[in-house]
Design a protein around this motif. Structure first.
Motif, PDB file in Angstrom:
ATOM      1  N   ARG A   1       5.574 -13.339  -4.697  1.00 37.32           N
ATOM      2  CA  ARG A   1       4.765 -12.198  -4.217  1.00 37.32           C
ATOM      3  C   ARG A   1       3.303 -12.573  -4.082  1.00 37.32           C
ATOM      4  O   ARG A   1       2.607 -12.138  -3.160  1.00 37.32           O
ATOM      5  CB  ARG A   1       4.882 -11.019  -5.191  1.00 37.32           C
ATOM      6  N   PHE A   2       2.817 -13.381  -5.013  1.00 35.93           N
ATOM      7  CA  PHE A   2       1.420 -13.821  -4.948  1.00 35.93           C
ATOM      8  C   PHE A   2       1.209 -14.670  -3.694  1.00 35.93           C
ATOM      9  O   PHE A   2       0.226 -14.481  -2.954  1.00 35.93           O
ATOM     10  CB  PHE A   2       1.080 -14.632  -6.214  1.00 35.93           C
ATOM     11  N   LEU A   3       2.141 -15.584  -3.434  1.00 34.29           N
ATOM     12  CA  LEU A   3       2.026 -16.424  -2.235  1.00 34.29           C
ATOM     13  C   LEU A   3       2.099 -15.570  -0.967  1.00 34.29           C
ATOM     14  O   LEU A   3       1.365 -15.799  -0.001  1.00 34.29           O
ATOM     15  CB  LEU A   3       3.153 -17.465  -2.212  1.00 34.29           C
ATOM     16  N   ALA A   4       2.982 -14.578  -0.991  1.00 35.54           N
ATOM     17  CA  ALA A   4       3.122 -13.696   0.179  1.00 35.54           C
ATOM     18  C   ALA A   4       1.816 -12.941   0.429  1.00 35.54           C
ATOM     19  O   ALA A   4       1.369 -12.794   1.574  1.00 35.54           O
ATOM     20  CB  ALA A   4       4.270 -12.711  -0.049  1.00 35.54           C
ATOM     21  N   MET A   5       1.180 -12.490  -0.643  1.00 36.06           N
ATOM     22  CA  MET A   5      -0.087 -11.765  -0.523  1.00 36.06           C
ATOM     23  C   MET A   5      -1.152 -12.670   0.126  1.00 36.06           C
ATOM     24  O   MET A   5      -1.884 -12.242   1.015  1.00 36.06           O
ATOM     25  CB  MET A   5      -0.507 -11.296  -1.917  1.00 36.06           C
ATOM     26  N   LEU A   6      -1.201 -13.929  -0.303  1.00 34.73           N
ATOM     27  CA  LEU A   6      -2.186 -14.841   0.301  1.00 34.73           C
ATOM     28  C   LEU A   6      -1.795 -15.174   1.743  1.00 34.73           C
ATOM     29  O   LEU A   6      -2.653 -15.235   2.631  1.00 34.73           O
ATOM     30  CB  LEU A   6      -2.289 -16.135  -0.514  1.00 34.73           C
ATOM     31  N   ALA A   7      -0.506 -15.409   1.963  1.00 31.83           N
ATOM     32  CA  ALA A   7      -0.046 -15.772   3.312  1.00 31.83           C
ATOM     33  C   ALA A   7      -0.367 -14.663   4.310  1.00 31.83           C
ATOM     34  O   ALA A   7      -0.709 -14.931   5.474  1.00 31.83           O
ATOM     35  CB  ALA A   7       1.457 -16.056   3.298  1.00 31.83           C
ATOM     36  N   ALA A   8      -0.290 -13.412   3.867  1.00 33.30           N
ATOM     37  CA  ALA A   8      -0.544 -12.277   4.771  1.00 33.30           C
ATOM     38  C   ALA A   8      -1.964 -12.305   5.322  1.00 33.30           C
ATOM     39  O   ALA A   8      -2.247 -11.715   6.364  1.00 33.30           O
ATOM     40  CB  ALA A   8      -0.293 -10.968   4.024  1.00 33.30           C
ATOM     41  N   GLY A   9      -2.871 -12.998   4.638  1.00 33.30           N
ATOM     42  CA  GLY A   9      -4.260 -13.063   5.109  1.00 33.30           C
ATOM     43  C   GLY A   9      -4.552 -14.265   5.986  1.00 33.30           C
ATOM     44  O   GLY A   9      -5.694 -14.432   6.429  1.00 33.30           O
ATOM     45  N   CYS A  10      -3.556 -15.081   6.264  1.00 36.97           N
ATOM     46  CA  CYS A  10      -3.800 -16.331   7.011  1.00 36.97           C
ATOM     47  C   CYS A  10      -3.693 -16.110   8.521  1.00 36.97           C
ATOM     48  O   CYS A  10      -2.810 -16.675   9.191  1.00 36.97           O
ATOM     49  CB  CYS A  10      -2.837 -17.416   6.548  1.00 36.97           C
ATOM     50  N   HIS A  11      -4.599 -15.333   9.075  1.00 40.31           N
ATOM     51  CA  HIS A  11      -4.573 -15.071  10.510  1.00 40.31           C
ATOM     52  C   HIS A  11      -4.960 -16.319  11.277  1.00 40.31           C
ATOM     53  O   HIS A  11      -5.930 -17.000  10.930  1.00 40.31           O
ATOM     54  CB  HIS A  11      -5.517 -13.919  10.850  1.00 40.31           C
ATOM     55  N   GLN A  12      -4.190 -16.617  12.314  1.00 41.94           N
ATOM     56  CA  GLN A  12      -4.357 -17.855  13.093  1.00 41.94           C
ATOM     57  C   GLN A  12      -4.386 -19.059  12.159  1.00 41.94           C
ATOM     58  O   GLN A  12      -5.082 -20.036  12.401  1.00 41.94           O
ATOM     59  CB  GLN A  12      -5.636 -17.805  13.928  1.00 41.94           C
TER      60      GLN A  12
ATOM     61  N   ALA B   1      10.333 -18.747   2.079  1.00 39.74           N
ATOM     62  CA  ALA B   1      10.837 -17.450   2.561  1.00 39.74           C
ATOM     63  C   ALA B   1       9.832 -16.336   2.245  1.00 39.74           C
ATOM     64  O   ALA B   1       9.558 -15.466   3.091  1.00 39.74           O
ATOM     65  CB  ALA B   1      12.194 -17.147   1.915  1.00 39.74           C
ATOM     66  N   TRP B   2       9.255 -16.369   1.033  1.00 37.83           N
ATOM     67  CA  TRP B   2       8.238 -15.365   0.686  1.00 37.83           C
ATOM     68  C   TRP B   2       7.048 -15.466   1.642  1.00 37.83           C
ATOM     69  O   TRP B   2       6.549 -14.461   2.151  1.00 37.83           O
ATOM     70  CB  TRP B   2       7.743 -15.582  -0.743  1.00 37.83           C
ATOM     71  N   MET B   3       6.581 -16.691   1.870  1.00 33.77           N
ATOM     72  CA  MET B   3       5.355 -16.852   2.689  1.00 33.77           C
ATOM     73  C   MET B   3       5.615 -16.548   4.159  1.00 33.77           C
ATOM     74  O   MET B   3       4.819 -15.837   4.789  1.00 33.77           O
ATOM     75  CB  MET B   3       4.801 -18.276   2.515  1.00 33.77           C
ATOM     76  N   SER B   4       6.715 -17.072   4.695  1.00 34.41           N
ATOM     77  CA  SER B   4       6.945 -16.868   6.129  1.00 34.41           C
ATOM     78  C   SER B   4       7.200 -15.401   6.443  1.00 34.41           C
ATOM     79  O   SER B   4       6.846 -14.911   7.516  1.00 34.41           O
ATOM     80  CB  SER B   4       8.086 -17.752   6.638  1.00 34.41           C
ATOM     81  N   GLY B   5       7.798 -14.696   5.478  1.00 35.53           N
ATOM     82  CA  GLY B   5       8.068 -13.271   5.698  1.00 35.53           C
ATOM     83  C   GLY B   5       6.813 -12.421   5.714  1.00 35.53           C
ATOM     84  O   GLY B   5       6.813 -11.311   6.234  1.00 35.53           O
ATOM     85  N   ALA B   6       5.746 -12.938   5.126  1.00 34.60           N
ATOM     86  CA  ALA B   6       4.513 -12.139   5.006  1.00 34.60           C
ATOM     87  C   ALA B   6       3.413 -12.606   5.940  1.00 34.60           C
ATOM     88  O   ALA B   6       2.477 -11.854   6.224  1.00 34.60           O
ATOM     89  CB  ALA B   6       3.997 -12.224   3.565  1.00 34.60           C
ATOM     90  N   MET B   7       3.501 -13.839   6.423  1.00 32.19           N
ATOM     91  CA  MET B   7       2.357 -14.359   7.184  1.00 32.19           C
ATOM     92  C   MET B   7       2.282 -13.715   8.571  1.00 32.19           C
ATOM     93  O   MET B   7       3.287 -13.281   9.129  1.00 32.19           O
ATOM     94  CB  MET B   7       2.427 -15.893   7.274  1.00 32.19           C
ATOM     95  N   PRO B   8       1.050 -13.650   9.136  1.00 28.96           N
ATOM     96  CA  PRO B   8       0.904 -13.031  10.456  1.00 28.96           C
ATOM     97  C   PRO B   8       1.657 -13.812  11.536  1.00 28.96           C
ATOM     98  O   PRO B   8       1.983 -14.990  11.339  1.00 28.96           O
ATOM     99  CB  PRO B   8      -0.611 -13.119  10.710  1.00 28.96           C
ATOM    100  N   ALA B   9       1.880 -13.156  12.652  1.00 32.73           N
ATOM    101  CA  ALA B   9       2.679 -13.767  13.719  1.00 32.73           C
ATOM    102  C   ALA B   9       2.051 -15.050  14.253  1.00 32.73           C
ATOM    103  O   ALA B   9       2.753 -15.929  14.756  1.00 32.73           O
ATOM    104  CB  ALA B   9       2.858 -12.753  14.853  1.00 32.73           C
ATOM    105  N   ASP B  10       0.709 -15.152  14.134  1.00 35.63           N
ATOM    106  CA  ASP B  10       0.036 -16.330  14.701  1.00 35.63           C
ATOM    107  C   ASP B  10      -0.214 -17.422  13.667  1.00 35.63           C
ATOM    108  O   ASP B  10      -1.025 -18.316  13.871  1.00 35.63           O
ATOM    109  CB  ASP B  10      -1.280 -15.916  15.370  1.00 35.63           C
ATOM    110  N   CYS B  11       0.493 -17.365  12.556  1.00 40.39           N
ATOM    111  CA  CYS B  11       0.325 -18.355  11.477  1.00 40.39           C
ATOM    112  C   CYS B  11       1.530 -19.307  11.491  1.00 40.39           C
ATOM    113  O   CYS B  11       2.635 -18.921  11.874  1.00 40.39           O
ATOM    114  CB  CYS B  11       0.258 -17.610  10.150  1.00 40.39           C
ATOM    115  N   THR B  12       1.298 -20.554  11.067  1.00 41.61           N
ATOM    116  CA  THR B  12       2.414 -21.500  10.964  1.00 41.61           C
ATOM    117  C   THR B  12       2.532 -22.019   9.531  1.00 41.61           C
ATOM    118  O   THR B  12       1.549 -22.011   8.781  1.00 41.61           O
ATOM    119  CB  THR B  12       2.235 -22.698  11.922  1.00 41.61           C
ATOM    120  N   LEU B  13       3.720 -22.474   9.183  1.00 44.97           N
ATOM    121  CA  LEU B  13       4.002 -22.998   7.841  1.00 44.97           C
ATOM    122  C   LEU B  13       4.745 -24.328   7.964  1.00 44.97           C
ATOM    123  O   LEU B  13       5.740 -24.424   8.692  1.00 44.97           O
ATOM    124  CB  LEU B  13       4.884 -21.989   7.087  1.00 44.97           C
TER     125      LEU B  13
END
Ligand SMILES: C[S@@+](CC[C@H](N)C(=O)[O-])C[C@H]1O[C@@H](n2cnc3c(N)ncnc32)[C@H](O)[C@@H]1O
Length: 204
Positions: A45-56, A71-83
């Motif tokens: 959840r912590f990683l998802a919270m940070l990932a959600a802020g990674c615009h572009q 899975a946590w990070m990719s589910g939360a990251m913005p559409a324009d973010c890559t992992l």
């Protein structure tokens, strides 16, 4: 108290199923922990919270395991973010690749994590979960962060719970790596079980 947002995302549930299928330990207590285990839900959840802020943005994970953190990070990251997530064990890498295949923003790479991600920065978020324990390698990872980027390490025992006789009282390599890098503003976050914590640093 339970909230709607406490539920586990479906992709994370599928990652747990993949982990069970290949015998990847889900907790540090499972047999085989010497070869790593899944990140705790609070870490996810912590990683998802940070990932959600990674615009572009760009995210790197060292040590994919069965793909639970990814899975946590990719589910939360913005559409324009890559992992980019990297795993040295071919069976784990293959399982995670299958799990995450439907998401074109995610690349699962098999091989040595530091080698694989070194040419791919700068990153907005690095989850260093492959067992990095030397300051030089850690410093190289911090060098791959853009200003404002975050680096996270988990599997830390809260300072207050470290037994008096533990060698960690004298020297804790993980805390030392964060503390010794002047490019980072960092802190320890104690997780809701009060038994585990993580370290997070932001590149100045
Ligand atoms: C703690 S587990 C990873 C858990 C995963 N990040 C998660 O969120 O569930 C550590 C993983 O790092 C992998 N690993 C160890 N050394 C590595 C290396 N040099 N490069 C890439 N992966 C490595 C191990 O095979 C293991 O699967």
């Amino acid at each position: 108290m339970t909230y709607a947002s406490d539920s586990t995302p479906e992709l994370v549930e599928r990652a747990y199923a993949a982990a069970r299928q290949i015998g990847f330990p889900l907790t540090a207590d499972d047999p085989g922990h010497g070869r790593g285990s899944a990140c705790l839900p609070w870490v996810g959840r912590f990683l998802a919270m940070l990932a959600a802020g990674c615009h572009q943005g760009r995210i790197a994970e060292l040590g994919t395991g069965a793909g639970i953190g990814a899975a946590w990070m990719s589910g939360a990251m913005p559409a324009d973010c890559t992992l980019i997530t990297t795993e040295i064990d071919p069976i784990r890498a293959a399982a995670a690749k299958e799990l995450l295949a439907a998401d074109p923003r995610v690349a699962v790479l098999a091989g040595d994590a530091v080698e694989l991600i070194s040419a791919c920065g700068p990153f907005d978020l690095i989850f260093a979960d492959s067992g990095v324990r030397d300051g030089e390698t850690f410093g190289a990872l911090v060098g791959l962060l853009r200003p404002g980027g975050r680096i996270v390490m988990d599997d830390v025992t809260p300072a207050a719970l470290v037994p008096a006789h533990s060698p960690l009282r004298a020297r804790d390599v993980k805390r030392e790596m964060f503390a010794d890098d002047a490019r980072l503003a960092w802190t320890e976050v104690v997780l809701p079980d009060l038994e585990n914590s993580l370290l997070v640093g932001t590149r100045r």
